[in-house]
Design an enzyme around this catalytic site. Structure first.
Site, PDB file in Angstrom:
ATOM      1  N   ASP A  46       0.839  -1.197   0.000  1.00 47.80           N
ATOM      2  CA  ASP A  46       0.000   0.000   0.000  1.00 47.80           C
ATOM      3  C   ASP A  46       0.872   1.244   0.000  1.00 47.80           C
ATOM      4  OD1 ASP A  46      -2.637   1.471   0.497  1.00 47.80           O
ATOM      5  OD2 ASP A  46      -1.376   2.181   2.145  1.00 47.80           O
ATOM      6  N   TYR A  51       3.002  10.362   0.465  1.00 45.58           N
ATOM      7  CA  TYR A  51       4.192   9.884   1.159  1.00 45.58           C
ATOM      8  C   TYR A  51       5.462  10.392   0.475  1.00 45.58           C
ATOM      9  CZ  TYR A  51       0.728   6.611   3.064  1.00 45.58           C
ATOM     10  OH  TYR A  51      -0.376   6.042   3.645  1.00 45.58           O
ATOM     11  N   LYS A  77      -3.612   5.840  -3.289  1.00 49.72           N
ATOM     12  CA  LYS A  77      -4.676   6.718  -2.805  1.00 49.72           C
ATOM     13  C   LYS A  77      -4.854   7.929  -3.711  1.00 49.72           C
ATOM     14  CE  LYS A  77      -3.460   5.175   1.840  1.00 49.72           C
ATOM     15  NZ  LYS A  77      -2.177   4.533   1.495  1.00 49.72           N
TER      16      LYS A  77
END
Length: 336
Positions: A46, A51, A77
């Site tokens: 994931d 990030y 995401k």
């Protein structure tokens, strides 16, 4: 499609640390950590554009692009679009402010509209070096907004990201979608909508040994009733349960340090590692499909795998409940 039909195992790998979370990580160390996860049999990864402003996706993609695409499950995401221009001001990430200061210098656009969702997906595919995603989470929806602004941002996602991802799922482009958040309220509101429903959700830091009451009381009964699965993110509560000093992305307060001390003392009494207690607790709820701890060192992956498979005596769970360290209604392994 239910997450439990998609995910290849109970242990996945969360890549937030690969975005230089809290510290600058050498590229070779990041690469070795992903390879270690692969060698330990991890097949669910994931990530997210947030990030390190795309850095984690780039590092993950560098390794996974050498693996057979059908042999692993990949999620990322939407809600943040990484721009080509450099950030000239401090990014406003709310409670996550500053934790990716060592990431890429790119500016990050926070938006959950349909157009931004499409742009975000395109950028992720390029950074990951892949032609498809399995699961897409709507990231941190309305996390740092309040009152009417909170509802405005939620509506932006409802009419934007939710509908785009529902269409992509129905077309078979992705296998599933849901919310990736560290607050329960957006998921509760989503499950109450008369709209195409998510297949699951990634809940970070809200179903752990240190914080699970609210999820147990409100969210998880709704999820079970609707057959919606949960992926548990942040099972070590930002690291405090794994020997670190952070809780909720900040330095842990005294009351949390004291509670962790009580947990560790009880674990030592029974010869149990605190990591095993944390992972196995988060997985013990019937709605839990997988847990995705993060890591930046290969040895941590070995520890996580061992913790998942460690035999934890029923007496430990019974003492944990008797000491009031977990909710009296929390499901525990062995039915303790």
């Amino acid at each position: 499609m239910p997450l439990k039909h998609i995910l290849p195992g109970k242990l996945g790998f969360g890549t937030a640390p690969l975005g230089n979370m809290f510290r600058a990580i050498p590229d070779e160390e990041a690469r070795a950590t992903v390879e270690a996860a692969w060698d330990q049999g991890v097949r669910y990864f994931d990530t997210a554009p947030l990030y390190g402003a795309g850095l984690a996706e780039e590092r993950l993609g560098e390794v996974l692009s050498t693996k057979p695409r059908d042999s692993y499950v990949l999620s990322t995401k939407v809600g943040r679009v990484i721009l080509d221009e450099r950030e000239t001001e401090t990014s406003d990430l709310g409670e996550k402010g500053g934790i990716f200061e060592h990431g890429n210098p790119n500016k990050v656009l926070h938006e959950w509209t349909a157009e931004a969702t499409e742009r975000s997906l395109k950028g992720s595919l390029e950074r990951l070096g892949t032609d498809r995603l399995d699961i897409v989470w709507v990231h941190d929806i309305a996390q740092d907004f309040h009152g009417d602004q909170w509802l405005q941002k939620f509506e932006e996602a409802r009419t934007g990201a939710f509908r785009v991802l529902s269409r992509l799922r129905d077309e078979g482009v992705i296998k599933a979608w849901g919310l990736g958040v560290n607050k329960t309220e957006p998921i509760e509101l989503t499950l109450a909508l008369d709209e195409p429903q998510p297949d699951g959700f990634l809940l970070a830091g809200r179903y752990t040994l240190l914080d699970h009451e609210h999820a147990l009381t409100r969210l998880l009964p709704m999820a079970q009733e609707q057959g919606v699965d949960m992926v548990v993110g942040g099972p070590y509560s930002s690291g405090i349960l794994a020997g670190g000093t952070h809780f909720e992305y900040q330095q842990a307060p005294a009351e949390i340090i004291e509670r962790v001390g009580r947990l560790k003392a009880l674990a030592e009494k029974h010869g149990v590692s605190i990591k095993a207690a944390a992972l196995q607790f988060s997985l013990s709820h019937p709605a839990s499909a997988a847990v995705i701890p993060g890591a930046t060192r290969p040895g941590r992956i070995t520890e996580d795998t061992a913790a998942l498979n460690e035999t934890v005596p029923a007496a430990f769970w019974a003492d944990l409940r008797a000491a009031g360290l977990v909710s009296p209604t929390a499901p525990l392994p062995h039915g303790a």
